[in-house]
Design a protein around this motif. Structure first.
Motif, short mmCIF file in Angstrom:
data_model
loop_
_atom_site.label_atom_id
_atom_site.label_comp_id
_atom_site.label_asym_id
_atom_site.label_seq_id
_atom_site.Cartn_x
_atom_site.Cartn_y
_atom_site.Cartn_z
N ALA A 358 -39.23 34.47 -29.02
CA ALA A 358 -38.18 35.36 -29.49
C ALA A 358 -37.32 35.62 -28.27
N MET A 359 -38.15 35.86 -27.12
CA MET A 359 -37.50 36.39 -26.10
C MET A 359 -36.66 35.34 -25.08
N VAL A 360 -37.18 33.90 -25.44
CA VAL A 360 -36.66 33.03 -24.68
C VAL A 360 -35.59 31.87 -25.35
N ALA A 361 -35.64 32.08 -26.66
CA ALA A 361 -34.95 31.23 -27.52
C ALA A 361 -33.47 31.03 -27.05
N ASP A 362 -32.77 31.93 -26.55
CA ASP A 362 -31.64 31.96 -26.25
C ASP A 362 -31.21 31.48 -24.72
N ALA A 363 -32.18 30.96 -24.12
CA ALA A 363 -32.13 30.33 -22.76
C ALA A 363 -31.46 29.02 -22.81
N GLU A 364 -30.41 29.00 -21.73
CA GLU A 364 -29.70 27.62 -21.85
C GLU A 364 -30.49 26.32 -21.94
N GLN A 365 -31.74 26.56 -20.98
CA GLN A 365 -32.58 25.22 -20.98
C GLN A 365 -33.94 25.48 -20.93
N VAL A 366 -34.64 25.09 -21.74
CA VAL A 366 -36.31 25.51 -21.65
C VAL A 366 -37.11 24.12 -21.69
N LEU A 367 -37.77 24.01 -20.72
CA LEU A 367 -38.93 22.67 -20.73
C LEU A 367 -40.03 23.37 -20.96
N ILE A 368 -40.82 22.56 -22.00
CA ILE A 368 -42.04 23.19 -22.56
C ILE A 368 -43.20 22.19 -22.44
N THR A 369 -44.38 22.27 -22.03
CA THR A 369 -45.28 21.28 -21.95
C THR A 369 -46.37 21.83 -23.03
N ALA A 370 -47.14 20.93 -23.67
CA ALA A 370 -47.96 21.35 -24.75
C ALA A 370 -49.00 19.99 -25.09
N ALA A 371 -50.33 20.44 -25.47
CA ALA A 371 -51.18 19.61 -25.93
C ALA A 371 -51.02 19.17 -27.38
N VAL A 372 -50.46 19.79 -28.17
CA VAL A 372 -50.29 19.58 -29.61
C VAL A 372 -48.90 20.25 -29.82
N ALA A 373 -48.12 19.72 -30.64
CA ALA A 373 -46.80 20.17 -30.76
C ALA A 373 -46.87 21.31 -31.59
N GLU A 374 -48.00 21.49 -32.78
CA GLU A 374 -48.14 22.75 -33.25
C GLU A 374 -48.22 24.03 -32.51
N ASP A 375 -48.61 23.86 -31.33
CA ASP A 375 -48.84 25.09 -30.52
C ASP A 375 -47.34 25.77 -30.13
N VAL A 376 -46.50 24.98 -30.20
CA VAL A 376 -45.19 25.66 -30.01
C VAL A 376 -44.34 26.29 -31.20
N PRO A 377 -44.00 27.46 -31.14
CA PRO A 377 -43.32 28.08 -32.36
C PRO A 377 -42.17 27.40 -32.72
N ASP A 378 -41.90 27.73 -34.03
CA ASP A 378 -40.50 27.01 -34.72
C ASP A 378 -39.32 27.41 -34.22
N ALA A 379 -39.52 28.47 -33.57
CA ALA A 379 -38.00 29.14 -33.09
C ALA A 379 -37.78 28.26 -31.73
N LEU A 380 -38.61 27.60 -31.13
CA LEU A 380 -38.42 26.80 -30.02
C LEU A 380 -38.42 25.29 -30.16
N SER A 381 -37.80 24.80 -31.37
CA SER A 381 -37.64 23.51 -31.70
C SER A 381 -36.48 22.90 -31.04
N GLY A 382 -36.80 21.61 -30.80
CA GLY A 382 -35.76 20.78 -30.19
C GLY A 382 -36.04 19.47 -29.87
N ARG A 383 -35.77 18.82 -28.90
CA ARG A 383 -35.94 17.23 -28.45
C ARG A 383 -37.44 17.33 -27.94
N THR A 384 -38.39 16.44 -28.49
CA THR A 384 -39.75 16.26 -28.20
C THR A 384 -39.86 14.77 -27.38
N TYR A 385 -40.71 15.09 -26.49
CA TYR A 385 -41.02 13.78 -25.70
C TYR A 385 -42.65 13.73 -25.71
N TYR A 386 -43.06 12.50 -26.14
CA TYR A 386 -44.58 12.06 -25.92
C TYR A 386 -44.94 11.64 -24.68
#
Length: 418
Positions: A358-386
């Motif tokens: 909730a705190m970072v959802a309005d950032a202009e650009q957010v880059l996230i890494t995760a082992a599994v996509a389910e770890d990332v909250p729905d509020a941060l949905s966007g483009r995904t690369y595998y």
């Protein structure tokens, strides 16, 4: 400010990679060891000329290669700038902005700014003072790139002063303890003391400027840390920062109370400290006063976080420091730095995950890494690369999921972007 494109050659596990990026959230998903963190590490290196994982450049170059290249297209205020860094272990790296001639790497600082939060940041709370000093100085440079030069100058002066103390230690000790010096030793001692006075002058001037800048930075950062910790932890405690100075006690106490003495006063305090510390420095052969000896105490409520905070509280404090840096740069620059969250959601409980999102959802650009996509909250949905074994694939509607071996169960539906 955002990255539009990232290009790697012989960087870490990548012989070559080309990745398009957009505004909003981009998530790189992959099992450990597949190369997802290498991508965001490259972006962070362009912004800070340093890695959050290693202290030297050698591991950044792919095994068997002589050099690595990191190139990025950076967009700010609808204007695009292309940055390129050539990383050559054991030699001076080279940088280029657009089509200009090669330049010093530090000349590109400020073109791209990132704030990166990673598991390694737990050391900001639990680690030694060097971790907290580096956090302050890197943020100082991100805020005002000219401080990169001051940091470099300070390190060079400190190295020279320490070398002088070590090389002249025998004759200085002998003279300070009343020993009888030969004529040659007496001349050597006087020459060394005169040279030491010169290095004191240089170190005091640059050191005072650096301490002054750190104190002003900490004064501006502290309210953001308190509010960010309050949000991340749901108001469970009050987070505070206190600068611990190696200067004489009277000045150090005022600094600890939140005062920011003028640079000239700090410079005088340096000279006083050199006089008071002379014998100890001669005995030990090192410089015992200056920003390289300072620390920042992190406090939760009435107790220091180091040694008293729980694992969850330590994570919250580390996260609050990075979020505070993000908000400080946002306010200063009037635009968002690129926010990078490297493998952090797996370390957070469900409540902290949702509050962070909730705190970072309005950032202009957010880059996230995760082992599994389910770890990332729905509020941060966007483009995904595998990411699989140094290969980056873009998700499409019928993309096949990754298996535990790090391969896909079907190749249709993924566009390989190297």
């Amino acid at each position: 400010m955002r990255l539009r494109h990232l290009s790697l050659r012989d960087f870490r596990s990548y012989s070559e990679a080309e990745v398009d990026l957009t505004e909003g959230v981009t998530t790189f998903v992959g099992l450990n060891g597949q190369g997802k963190t290498n991508l965001v590490e490259a972006a962070g290196y362009l912004a800070s000329l340093g890695s959050h994982r290693v202290s030297n450049d050698a591991p950044l170059v792919r095994f068997g290669a002589e050099r690595a290249f990191v190139r990025a297209a950076v967009v700010r205020d609808s204007r695009e700038t292309v940055l390129e860094l050539e990383i050559v272990p054991g030699r001076a790296n080279r940088a280029r902005v657009g089509r200009s001639a090669a330049t010093r790497p530090r000349d590109i600082l400020g073109t791209l700014r990132t704030v990166l939060f990673a598991p390694e940041d737990l050391a900001l709370v639990k680690g030694d003072p060097g971790e907290r000093r580096r956090f302050l100085d890197e943020l100082l440079v991100a805020r005002q790139p000219r401080w990169a030069g001051a940091r470099s100058d300070y390190d060079k002066i400190l190295k020279q002063r320490n070398a002088l103390l070590r090389s002249a230690q025998p004759v200085l000790r002998k003279g300070s303890r009343g020993g009888t010096l030969t004529p040659e030793e007496a001349v050597s001692r006087e020459t060394t003391l005169d040279t030491l006075v010169e290095w004191n002058t240089h170190l005091a001037a640059v050191g005072a400027s650096l301490v002054y800048a750190r104190l002003r930075l900490l004064r501006d950062l502290a309210p953001h840390v308190a509010s960010s910790y309050d949000e991340v932890s749901a108001g469970r405690s009050e987070a505070r920062l206190t600068y611990v100075s190696s200067l004489p006690e009277a000045v150090a106490h005022r600094i600890a109370d939140g005062e920011v003495p003028e640079r000239e006063e700090l410079e005088k305090a340096f000279h006083q400290a050199f006089e008071e510390m002379r014998q100890r420095e001669i005995d030990r052969g090192v410089t015992l006063v200056g920003p390289h000896r300072d620390d920042v105490t992190l406090t939760l409520g009435e107790l220091p976080a180091k040694g008293y905070a729980s694992h969850g509280e330590s994570w919250s404090f580390a996260l609050a420091l990075r979020l505070a840096a993000f908000h400080l740069l946002r306010n200063d620059l009037k635009t968002d730095p690129v926010l990078v969250l490297d493998d952090v959601f797996a370390e957070l409980d469900a409540g902290r995950r949702e509050r962070l999102a909730a705190m970072v959802a309005d950032a202009e650009q957010v880059l996230i890494t995760a082992a599994v996509a389910e770890d990332v909250p729905d509020a941060l949905s966007g483009r995904t690369y595998y990411v699989t074994k140094g290969s980056v694939s873009a998700e499409e509607a019928d993309a096949a999921p990754l298996t535990e071996s790090g391969t896909t169960s079907g190749s249709a539906g993924r566009r390989n972007v190297r």
